[in-house]
Scaffold this motif. Structure first.
Motif, mmCIF file in Angstrom:
data_model
loop_
_atom_site.group_PDB
_atom_site.id
_atom_site.type_symbol
_atom_site.label_atom_id
_atom_site.label_comp_id
_atom_site.label_asym_id
_atom_site.label_seq_id
_atom_site.Cartn_x
_atom_site.Cartn_y
_atom_site.Cartn_z
ATOM 1 N N LEU A 289 0.838 -1.204 0.000
ATOM 2 C CA LEU A 289 0.000 0.000 0.000
ATOM 3 C C LEU A 289 0.875 1.257 0.000
ATOM 4 N N GLN A 290 1.926 1.207 0.806
ATOM 5 C CA GLN A 290 2.846 2.338 0.878
ATOM 6 C C GLN A 290 3.518 2.600 -0.479
ATOM 7 N N LEU A 291 3.911 1.544 -1.157
ATOM 8 C CA LEU A 291 4.527 1.707 -2.484
ATOM 9 C C LEU A 291 3.568 2.406 -3.442
ATOM 10 N N VAL A 292 2.283 2.032 -3.331
ATOM 11 C CA VAL A 292 1.279 2.615 -4.219
ATOM 12 C C VAL A 292 1.003 4.060 -3.822
ATOM 13 N N GLU A 294 2.619 6.220 -2.035
ATOM 14 C CA GLU A 294 3.709 7.188 -2.136
ATOM 15 C C GLU A 294 4.276 7.283 -3.550
ATOM 16 N N GLY A 295 3.657 6.566 -4.478
ATOM 17 C CA GLY A 295 4.043 6.721 -5.875
ATOM 18 C C GLY A 295 5.369 6.077 -6.266
ATOM 19 N N LEU A 507 12.143 1.016 1.652
ATOM 20 C CA LEU A 507 12.069 1.933 0.508
ATOM 21 C C LEU A 507 13.466 2.289 -0.013
ATOM 22 N N ASP A 508 14.447 2.235 0.889
ATOM 23 C CA ASP A 508 15.821 2.505 0.460
ATOM 24 C C ASP A 508 16.405 1.339 -0.338
ATOM 25 N N GLN A 509 15.691 0.236 -0.356
ATOM 26 C CA GLN A 509 16.183 -0.933 -1.097
ATOM 27 C C GLN A 509 15.516 -1.070 -2.460
#
Ligand code: ATP
Ligand code: MG
Length: 575
Positions: A289-292, A294-295, A507-509
Motif C-alpha cells: 500500500l505504501q509503495l502505491v 507514495e508513488g 524503501l531505500d532498497q
C-alpha cells in the motif's frame, strides 16, 4: 524443495483439479474423514481482508484452499473478512473477486462477508457475558498491554474483571448504542491471565470504533476483533478446515476456546501452513500500500508489483501462477522461494505457446547497398518452432532495415558473431549480410548508420557455398516497421530479502533501475493490431505482452514479462 512434500499425481484441464496435493493438510483431512469428525464433508474458505489487492502469497492460499477442497469433493467459500472498517474499501472487494476468478477458481453462490454476521457475533458476545466468560474492561490500551505480562511473566487481572453479569450486559449494550468514546472501553474474553499463551490472557474481542463500514455504513460503532469473528464465521459457514498461515498457530487455543465455550454446532478445525515469501519481493499489504500511495510504483497493477493484477499486466497467466503454487508445495516451515522459479514457470509456458516475432528495441539503421531500391521481398518466418501447428507468417524485407544496436560492434572482441566491420551475419530467415562501411555522428562519434552488402544466393539465410556464418540476428524493414513503446522491468528491490533488516527502510532498497521505458522501438508490421494481453516472444529479447492499460488500438505498448535467460533452469540443472 525436499521438505515441501508435494507430489503431482494427477493433471487435467480443470484448475481446481490440476494438482493433487499430497501434504500434511491432506493427511489431516484423511484423519478427519476416517474418524468422521465432520461427516463426509470437506469445506474450506479463502478469507481475504479487503484492505488491499491480492498478491502472489494469496495465490498460494487460494490454490491450496480451492485445490484441496476440490480434490476431496468439497467446497470452498469466498469470505471477506471485513471487520476493520478503517482500512477496508469496495474497490478492494471488487479487485479480489476479479483476481480469484481470473486465477481460475469459482466460489459459485458462496460469497460471504464477516460483516453479514455482525448481529450474530454480537449475540455470541452477549452469550459469553451471560455465562460469565466475558467482561467490559475500562483499562486503556496501554494499560491492557502492561497488565498482559510477558512470555516469562504472568499477566495481572484487570480491576474490571469481576464486574457482575448485569453490569457487563448493560455496559456492552451501551457500547453498541454509542454512549462511550472510541477506545474508552472494550469487551474481553475472561480466560486466564496466567496462561503461558499470551493470546489466552483475556483477549479483547470487541472495540469501540466510529468508522463507516463499506457495507454496514454507520450501523455499528463497535466491531469484533479478528480472533473473535474468524472462528465464529468459520463455524457459521460450517467450514471444516480453516487453513491459515503459521503466525496464527498461537491463536489456535483461542479459536478452539471460543467454539467450545459457546458450544457451537460446527467446531471447525484450524490448520496452519507456511506463508509464501519470495526473494526480491515484499509481500506485506501495508508495504505494498505504501509503495502505491507514495508513488514508488504506478499503482497496484504496476507490472513490477507482486500483486495478481500486477503479474497479470506483466504477462503472467493463471496457469503459470497455479503451476508455481503447485511446485512450491505446502510446508510447515517458513522459507524464501526464489523469484527465478516464478519466472521459470511463465517462461516454460510461453516457450510452448508464444508466437515468435521480431522487434528492435534500440534501433540502428542498416542500408544494404546492393539491394534494389524499392524492392520488397516477403520471407516466411516460423511462428513457433516448438509448435508444429503454429505455421509461418510473412515478413517484409527491404533495402533499409533496423537491427538492435547491441548486434553491432565497431571493435568486436574475439568470438563476437554478430555484425562488425568486414564481418558477416545472418538476418533471421532472410539473407546473409556483410558490413562494408559506417557513418558516424560528426560530433559524438556514435555509429548512426551501417552500410552492408548482401549475398543474393543466401535467400532464406543459408550461404550458397556452405560457408559458415555463426551469428543470426533479428531485424525489421524500416519502411514497414512501426514505432512502439516497450517497458523493460527488473526486480523492484535490490535486496534479496527487502525489509528483513529492521534498521533499513525497505524503501531505500528499491531498485532505481526497475523500469526502463524505450520509446522508439521498431516492430514488425504484423504486431500493429496486437490486442491487450497478447503475448509474444520477441526473438532473442524475451517474452512480451501488450499492456492492457496504456495500449490503444493500432498503438500497442509492450511489457517485457521475462527475458529468455532462465536462471532457475541453470540452478536446477546444477543440482
Ligand atoms: P496482512 O499482511 O494485512 O496481515 P494478510 O496478507 O494476512 O494481511 P489477508 O487478506 O488476511 O491478508 O489474507 C487472506 C488469506 O491469505 C489468509 O488466509 C492468509 O493467511 C493468506 N495469506 C496472506 N499472505 C500469504 C502468503 N504470503 N502466503 C500464503 N498465504 C497468505
Ligand atoms: Mg490477515
Amino acid at each position: 524443495m525436499e521438505d515441501q512434500n508435494i507430489n503431482e499425481i494427477e493433471k487435467n484441464d480443470d484448475a481446481e483439479n490440476e494438482v493433487m496435493y499430497s501434504n500434511f493438510i491432506q493427511d489431516i483431512i484423511d484423519d478427519d474423514l476416517r474418524s468422521d469428525r465432520f461427516g463426509n464433508r470437506v469445506h474450506t474458505r479463502f478469507p481475504p481482508e479487503p484492505n488491499g489487492y491480492l498478491h502472489i502469497g494469496h495465490a498460494k492460499s487460494i490454490c491450496l484452499n480451492f485445490g484441496i477442497a476440490a480434490q476431496n469433493r468439497g467446497l470452498t467459500n469466498l469470505r471477506f473478512d471485513d471487520t476493520n472498517p478503517s482500512k477496508e474499501e469496495d474497490e478492494y472487494v471488487e479487485s479480489i473477486k476479479t483476481d480469484v476468478r481470473w486465477l481460475g477458481f469459482d466460489w459459485e453462490d458462496r460469497l460471504f462477508y464477516a460483516s453479514d454476521y455482525f448481529e450474530d457475533l454480537y449475540q455470541y458476545a452477549v452469550k459469553l457475558i451471560e455465562i460469565g466468560k466475558a467482561y467490559v474492561c475500562d483499562l486503556s490500551a496501554d494499560q491492557i498491554r502492561e497488565y498482559r505480562g510477558t512470555l516469562i511473566q504472568p499477566g495481572k487481572e484487570s480491576p474490571y474483571r469481576s464486574r457482575s453479569t448485569e453490569e457487563n450486559l448493560d455496559l456492552f449494550k451501551r457500547m453498541r448504542n454509542g454512549e462511550f468514546e472510541d477506545g474508552s472501553r472494550v469487551l474481553r474474553a475472561k480466560i486466564d491471565m496466567a496462561s503461558p499463551n499470551l493470546n489466552m490472557r483475556d483477549p479483547v474481542i470487541y472495540r469501540i470504533m466510529r468508522a463507516t463500514h463499506h457495507r454496514t455504513g454507520d450501523n455499528w460503532c463497535i466491531y469484533p476483533m479478528y480472533d473473535f469473528a474468524h472462528p465464529l464465521s468459520d463455524s457459521k459457514e460450517e467450514i471444516t478446515h480453516s487453513i491459515c498461515t503459521l503466525e496464527f498457530e498461537a491463536h489456535r487455543p483461542l479459536y478452539n476456546w471460543l467454539l467450545e465455550t459457546l458450544d457451537v454446532e460446527c467446531k471447525s478445525r484450524q490448520v496452519e501452513f507456511a506463508r509464501l515469501n519470495l526473494s526480491y519481493t515484499v509481500m506485506s499489504k501495508r508495504k505494498l500500500l505504501q509503495l502505491v500511495k507514495e508513488g514508488h510504483v504506478r499503482g497496484w497493477d504496476d507490472p513490477r508489483m507482486p500483486t495478481i493484477s500486477g503479474l497479470r499486466r506483466r504477462g503472467y497467466t493463471p496457469e503459470s501462477i497455479r503451476e508455481f503454487c503447485s511446485r512450491i508445495g505446502v510446508a510447515k516451515g517458513n522459507s524464501i522461494v526464489d523469484l527465478a522459479l516464478l519466472e521459470h514457470c511463465i517462461r516454460e509456458e510461453l516457450n510452448a505457446k508464444a508466437t515468435r516475432v521480431m522487434g528492435v528495441l534500440r534501433p540502428l539503421k542498416v542500408v544494404i547497398d546492393n539491394y534494389a531500391e524499392g524492392l520488397v521481398e516477403e520471407f516466411e518466418v516460423p511462428n513457433n518452432p516448438e509448435d508444429p501447428d503454429a505455421g509461418n507468417r510473412k515478413v517484409p524485407f527491404t533495402r533499409t532495415i533496423y537491427i538492435d544496436q547491441e548486434d553491432f560492434c565497431e571493435n568486436p572482441p574475439k568470438k563476437y558473431f554478430r555484425l562488425a566491420p568486414g564481418q558477416e551475419v545472418r538476418l533471421k530467415s532472410a539473407y546473409i549480410i556483410k558490413c562494408e562501411s559506417l557513418i558516424k555522428d560528426e560530433k559524438t562519434g556514435e555509429v548512426i548508420e551501417v552500410h552492408c552488402s548482401y549475398d543474393p544466393g543466401s535467400r532464406g539465410g543459408n550461404a550458397p557455398d556452405g560457408r559458415k556464418v555463426k551469428g543470426t540476428i533479428h531485424w525489421v524493414s524500416a519502411e514497414h516497421a512501426f514505432d512502439a513503446e516497450v517497458r523493460l522491468y527488473d526486480n523492484l528491490f535490490n535486496d534479496p530479502n527487502p525489509g528483513a533488516d529492521e534498521n533499513i527502510n525497505f524503501l531505500d532498497q528499491i531498485n532505481p533501475d526497475s523500469l526502463e521505458v524505450l520509446t522508439n522501438c521498431k516492430m514488425e508490421p504484423g504486431l500493429k493490431n496486437a490486442k491487450p494481453g497478447d503475448m509474444f516472444q520477441f526473438l532473442r529479447l524475451g517474452y512480451f505482452c501488450v499492456d492492457s492499460v496504456d495500449s490503444k488500438p493500432g498503438t500497442p505498448v509492450f511489457n517485457r514479462t521475462v527475458s529468455l535467460k532462465d536462471s532457475w533452469a541453470k540452478i536446477s540443472n546444477k543440482e
